[in-house]
Scaffold this motif. Structure first.
Motif, PDB file in Angstrom:
ATOM      1  N   SER A 436      29.238  55.763  26.005  1.00 33.58           N
ATOM      2  CA  SER A 436      30.015  56.176  24.832  1.00 33.58           C
ATOM      3  C   SER A 436      29.710  55.266  23.647  1.00 33.58           C
ATOM      4  O   SER A 436      29.666  54.042  23.769  1.00 33.58           O
ATOM      5  CB  SER A 436      31.509  56.101  25.168  1.00 33.58           C
ATOM      6  N   VAL A 437      29.536  55.868  22.494  1.00 32.53           N
ATOM      7  CA  VAL A 437      29.302  55.074  21.279  1.00 32.53           C
ATOM      8  C   VAL A 437      30.591  54.410  20.820  1.00 32.53           C
ATOM      9  O   VAL A 437      30.559  53.498  19.995  1.00 32.53           O
ATOM     10  CB  VAL A 437      28.729  55.949  20.136  1.00 32.53           C
ATOM     11  N   GLU A 438      31.735  54.855  21.358  1.00 30.19           N
ATOM     12  CA  GLU A 438      33.008  54.252  20.970  1.00 30.19           C
ATOM     13  C   GLU A 438      33.184  52.847  21.549  1.00 30.19           C
ATOM     14  O   GLU A 438      33.939  52.043  21.014  1.00 30.19           O
ATOM     15  CB  GLU A 438      34.193  55.130  21.406  1.00 30.19           C
ATOM     16  N   PHE A 439      32.540  52.581  22.691  1.00 29.31           N
ATOM     17  CA  PHE A 439      32.665  51.243  23.263  1.00 29.31           C
ATOM     18  C   PHE A 439      31.673  50.304  22.593  1.00 29.31           C
ATOM     19  O   PHE A 439      30.463  50.500  22.656  1.00 29.31           O
ATOM     20  CB  PHE A 439      32.411  51.249  24.777  1.00 29.31           C
ATOM     21  N   ARG A 440      32.211  49.262  21.946  1.00 33.47           N
ATOM     22  CA  ARG A 440      31.367  48.289  21.239  1.00 33.47           C
ATOM     23  C   ARG A 440      31.540  46.921  21.869  1.00 33.47           C
ATOM     24  O   ARG A 440      32.621  46.326  21.765  1.00 33.47           O
ATOM     25  CB  ARG A 440      31.741  48.236  19.764  1.00 33.47           C
ATOM     26  N   ASP A 595      49.708  64.385  24.853  1.00 33.88           N
ATOM     27  CA  ASP A 595      49.005  64.986  23.720  1.00 33.88           C
ATOM     28  C   ASP A 595      47.540  65.282  24.020  1.00 33.88           C
ATOM     29  O   ASP A 595      46.881  65.993  23.270  1.00 33.88           O
ATOM     30  CB  ASP A 595      49.071  64.049  22.502  1.00 33.88           C
ATOM     31  N   LEU A 596      47.031  64.722  25.121  1.00 32.24           N
ATOM     32  CA  LEU A 596      45.619  64.941  25.465  1.00 32.24           C
ATOM     33  C   LEU A 596      45.376  66.293  26.136  1.00 32.24           C
ATOM     34  O   LEU A 596      44.222  66.681  26.334  1.00 32.24           O
ATOM     35  CB  LEU A 596      45.122  63.832  26.406  1.00 32.24           C
ATOM     36  N   ILE A 667      48.254  53.390  33.800  1.00 31.80           N
ATOM     37  CA  ILE A 667      48.041  54.831  33.799  1.00 31.80           C
ATOM     38  C   ILE A 667      46.762  55.117  34.576  1.00 31.80           C
ATOM     39  O   ILE A 667      45.845  54.284  34.598  1.00 31.80           O
ATOM     40  CB  ILE A 667      47.965  55.401  32.362  1.00 31.80           C
ATOM     41  N   VAL A 668      46.720  56.261  35.244  1.00 31.37           N
ATOM     42  CA  VAL A 668      45.563  56.654  36.050  1.00 31.37           C
ATOM     43  C   VAL A 668      45.002  57.956  35.503  1.00 31.37           C
ATOM     44  O   VAL A 668      45.756  58.914  35.281  1.00 31.37           O
ATOM     45  CB  VAL A 668      45.959  56.818  37.532  1.00 31.37           C
ATOM     46  N   ILE A 669      43.694  57.984  35.291  1.00 29.63           N
ATOM     47  CA  ILE A 669      43.019  59.166  34.747  1.00 29.63           C
ATOM     48  C   ILE A 669      41.854  59.501  35.671  1.00 29.63           C
ATOM     49  O   ILE A 669      40.901  58.712  35.796  1.00 29.63           O
ATOM     50  CB  ILE A 669      42.523  58.908  33.306  1.00 29.63           C
ATOM     51  N   ARG A 670      41.911  60.658  36.323  1.00 23.96           N
ATOM     52  CA  ARG A 670      40.891  61.028  37.308  1.00 23.96           C
ATOM     53  C   ARG A 670      40.332  62.421  37.024  1.00 23.96           C
ATOM     54  O   ARG A 670      41.078  63.392  36.896  1.00 23.96           O
ATOM     55  CB  ARG A 670      41.481  60.990  38.723  1.00 23.96           C
ATOM     56  N   GLY A 671      39.000  62.503  36.964  1.00 27.58           N
ATOM     57  CA  GLY A 671      38.309  63.784  36.813  1.00 27.58           C
ATOM     58  C   GLY A 671      37.941  64.354  38.168  1.00 27.58           C
ATOM     59  O   GLY A 671      37.474  63.627  39.055  1.00 27.58           O
ATOM     60  N   LEU A 672      38.123  65.656  38.362  1.00 30.78           N
ATOM     61  CA  LEU A 672      37.896  66.278  39.665  1.00 30.78           C
ATOM     62  C   LEU A 672      36.427  66.672  39.810  1.00 30.78           C
ATOM     63  O   LEU A 672      35.914  67.505  39.064  1.00 30.78           O
ATOM     64  CB  LEU A 672      38.806  67.488  39.822  1.00 30.78           C
ATOM     65  N   GLU A 702      40.179  58.799  24.323  1.00 29.28           N
ATOM     66  CA  GLU A 702      41.222  59.415  23.499  1.00 29.28           C
ATOM     67  C   GLU A 702      42.576  58.756  23.733  1.00 29.28           C
ATOM     68  O   GLU A 702      43.375  58.590  22.804  1.00 29.28           O
ATOM     69  CB  GLU A 702      41.307  60.920  23.792  1.00 29.28           C
ATOM     70  N   PHE A 703      42.843  58.385  24.981  1.00 31.02           N
ATOM     71  CA  PHE A 703      44.115  57.716  25.265  1.00 31.02           C
ATOM     72  C   PHE A 703      44.190  56.370  24.552  1.00 31.02           C
ATOM     73  O   PHE A 703      45.220  56.021  23.957  1.00 31.02           O
ATOM     74  CB  PHE A 703      44.304  57.519  26.772  1.00 31.02           C
ATOM     75  N   ILE A 704      43.121  55.594  24.623  1.00 31.67           N
ATOM     76  CA  ILE A 704      43.108  54.288  23.956  1.00 31.67           C
ATOM     77  C   ILE A 704      43.298  54.455  22.452  1.00 31.67           C
ATOM     78  O   ILE A 704      43.987  53.661  21.803  1.00 31.67           O
ATOM     79  CB  ILE A 704      41.809  53.533  24.281  1.00 31.67           C
ATOM     80  N   LYS A 705      42.708  55.502  21.912  1.00 22.92           N
ATOM     81  CA  LYS A 705      42.858  55.792  20.483  1.00 22.92           C
ATOM     82  C   LYS A 705      44.328  55.993  20.130  1.00 22.92           C
ATOM     83  O   LYS A 705      44.791  55.608  19.045  1.00 22.92           O
ATOM     84  CB  LYS A 705      42.048  57.041  20.140  1.00 22.92           C
TER      85      LYS A 705
END
Length: 715
Positions: A436-440, A595-596, A667-672, A702-705
């Protein structure tokens, strides 16, 4: 302290070679060692400006305690063992600082036979064991860990009351749960076929529960040359030199009687050098007990030892395990031997621990054993020895300089905090996130290497973040999360990765942000005649899945009774864990994540490989975690029907429980990535795993944003 000044002192001391150092040189060496250890330990605990008076008081106490170290760490599990240990007159509490309370646990400081010790009761299960051991290593000035407690006997040549000090321990609960038609391959250490235990046995008898493939731990370690490159191991080796010391205990006197009317038929013995099995499973099934011994040659079974040992090896610390046998696992005697002889086994174990500490040299230093072989890959491997090093090598080698530089870097990094902690698991997930270009990355300190893992520092949408790939399984997840909380100034943890789908209303590519997570792999494995009780969440009767089904059909593997985690927490009573089945993620963070649900997710891996429907993000479902990769359709359906969980993974509850224990938001975020156990003939993870990981990474960004810039953990 100025690094150049330290190097100048090294230069002035010169090279002793084989000559005996002068009194002044020895005094200088002692001073440098003191400075290095104090600086390293103290530098790990840089409090943010918002620290509460309680945290500040704890930090001052920790510094005072560590100045009196180093200590031998002692880790036991539950009250029976603690009572036997603390009842000993050999343990003398420190008069100034007898204890320190952290994360709901009481760390007791004192001496045994003149040796300085820090003792903690970790609690039942592998998550508690890994987290408490990691915290002991992170917070206190340790030089090695002695883990002790009671265990179930799996070896007919051993008896109740005996004490085992194993040379190797395996996590015998790291499984792939496979469909019945899955052919055995070389990727597993062993197999357990449920169908072979059906009663009655006949041609074509089988079980829809298929088979278990015994898998490997991913060992991250300071002694592995490449950072972030874990070694697959089946056995964790305890420290060879400590085992040699312990061999002198084999002739020690052990208790034979609980009281005047309750005695064992034979005098108990202590044996050094056997093997042990650990899992989140209390083994109370005779057939499974015999399987463990016949397959792996293990003599005892418990729920913590491999987690403690693996955490120590990962951090480069010596470790020994001492377990007293309280019962014959799964013995169908109609009487619970643990209740009768548990206290005797605990007392014999405590005696062995006290004698071992007595034998430890007063000048013992952890670096003496820093290069020990840390693990073996095969189910029948043996441990190897390590070398001792010269005093000058211990103090003035690059290892010491590296530690000093790391401590200095940690202090500088923490001054720029606080950070949002990010924890993921495997390379596929890491690749999607780092692409991701968002991570610097931070231009001055892009990463710090600890315990074989790379902790990456940077920003996302202007928010400061600290990222680590923990590795597969609950031990890795708990230890890495605990280390992040202990060492860095973080204000909460976002855990993310891919998972198996269990809910037919969800699809591959979807992202789930659960509100509750359970450890669905914490079991009592019962004999077939064991009646169901009301004190547990659920039962899985293995005989109900026999093929063909008929009246009187049964399975010698009995049933699995789902148990509760013991949650130690800063928000509860000290050393009084709460029994919980569900771990709740942080409500305020779930509100933000809601909101996501309208965000855009990827549908295609490439131009020629797309999902049939647009993926969605759902907040508020439930999830299951265990040291089990679920690849069995029947077990998948059981999990959904029984617990209404929508996803299955191997780390989330460990991360969440460790955060809750320490009082941090999570918080936990998991993609299936696949439908768990789907018999399609094609591995969906290989096709869509990268897509699921990319969608998960998008959701994390998006959550971090959305996180407020001024968010504080004390809120």
């Amino acid at each position: 302290f100025d690094l150049d000044a330290i190097y100048a002192i090294q230069h002035e001391l010169g090279d002793f070679g084989s000559q005996k150092p002068t009194t002044n040189q020895m005094a200088s060496l002692d001073h440098i060692l003191c400075l290095l250890s104090l600086l390293f330990i103290s530098s790990l605990h840089v409090l943010p400006a918002s620290a509460t008076p309680h945290k500040l008081k704890n930090a001052i106490t920790i510094r005072e305690v560590n100045r009196r170290g180093p200590y031998i760490g002692l880790v036991t599990v539950f009250e029976t063992e603690e009572n036997a240990f603390l009842g000993s007159v050999d343990f003398r509490p420190d008069p100034a600082h007898p204890f320190l309370d952290l994360s709901g646990r009481r760390f007791r400081i004192g001496k045994i036979h003149g040796k300085k010790v820090v003792y903690v009761r970790c609690g039942i299960g592998m998550v508690n064991a890994a987290a408490a051991t990691q915290q002991l290593i992170d917070v206190f000035n340790m030089k090695g860990i002695v883990h002790f407690g009671i265990a179930g006997n799996t070896n007919n040549s051993m008896s109740i009351g005996d004490v085992s000090i194993p040379k190797q321990i395996t996590n015998a609960g790291m499984w792939d749960w496979l469909n019945p038609d899955k052919a055995e391959g070389s990727e597993y250490a062993a197999y357990l076929d449920f169908g072979k235990y059906t009663v009655p046995q006949g041609d074509g008898s089988d079980s829809m529960l298929g088979s278990i493939g015994y898998s490997y731990e991913e060992l991250y370690s300071v002694s592995i040359g490449h950072k972030n490159s874990p070694k697959k191991v089946f056995w964790i080796n305890t420290t060879q030199e400590w085992l040699q010391l312990a061999a002198g205990l084999e002739k020690m006197e052990l208790l034979q009687c609980v009281n005047a009317t309750l005695c064992l038929p034979e005098k108990p013995k202590l044996v050094v050098g056997l093997k042990a099995a650990t899992a989140n499973t209390f083994v109370d099934n005779a057939a499974y007990r015999d399987f463990l011994y016949d397959t792996f040659g293990v003599s005892s079974s418990d729920m913590e030892s491999s987690a403690v040992a693996m955490t120590c090896v990962s951090n480069g610390y010596p470790v020994i395990v001492i377990r007293g046998l309280s019962d014959l696992a799964g013995a169908q005697t109609g009487d619970n031997a643990v209740r009768k002889f548990g206290s005797l086994a605990a007392t014999n174990t405590a005696r062995a621990v006290l004698e071992f500490i007595k034998k430890l040299p007063p000048n013992y230093n952890l670096n003496s054993y820093a290069h020990q072989s840390n693990g073996d890959t095969g189910p029948h491997s043996s441990s190897s020895s390590s070398a001792l090093h010269h005093l000058r090598h211990l103090i003035l080698t690059p290892t010491s300089s590296d530690k000093l530089k790391t401590a200095t870097t940690i202090r500088k990094v923490n001054r720029k905090g606080p950070y949002v902690g990010l924890v993921t698991v495997i390379e596929t997930e890491e690749d999607a996130f780092l692409a991701s270009v968002e991570f610097r990355p931070d231009p001055n300190h892009p990463f710090i290497d600890l315990s074989g893992r790379r902790f990456r520092i940077g920003k996302i949408h202007g928010k400061k973040v600290m990222y680590v790939r923990c590795g597969r399984g609950m031990v890795n997840a708990a230890a890495a999360t605990q280390q992040m909380i202990d060492v860095f100034d973080v204000k909460g943890i976002v855990h993310f990765g891919i998972a198996g789908n269990i809910n037919n209303s969800m699809s591959i590519g979807d992202v789930s942000i659960p509100n509750q997570i359970t450890n669905a792999g914490l079991w009592d494995w019962l004999n077939p005649d064991k009646a169901e009780g009301s004190d547990n969440e659920a039962y899985l009767d293995i005989g109900n899945y026999n093929v063909p089904q008929s009246d009187g059909n049964n399975n010698m593997l009995g049933s699995l009774r789902y148990g509760h985690e013991q949650l130690y927490s800063v928000n509860g009573h000290i050393s009084s864990p709460q029994n919980v089945f569900w771990i709740n993620t942080t409500q305020e963070w779930l509100h933000l994540a809601a909101d996501l649900e309208k965000m855009e997710l990827l549908q295609c891996v490439n131009a020629s490989l797309c999902l049939p429907e647009k993926p969605k993000l759902v907040v508020g479902l439930k999830a299951a975690t265990a040291n089990i990769f679920v690849d069995n359709a029947v077990y998948r359906d059981f999990l959904y029907d029984t617990f209404e969980v929508s996803s299955s993974d191997m780390e989330s509850s460990a991360v969440a429980m460790t955060c809750v224990s320490n009082g941090y938001p999570v918080i936990v975020i998991r993609g299936l990535s696949d439908l768990a156990g789907a018999q399609t003939g094609t591995n969906a993870i290989r096709k869509f795993g990268s897509l699921a990981a990319a969608n998960t990474a998008r959701a994390v960004l998006e959550f971090i944003k959305k996180l407020p810039s001024n968010y504080n953990v004390n809120s």
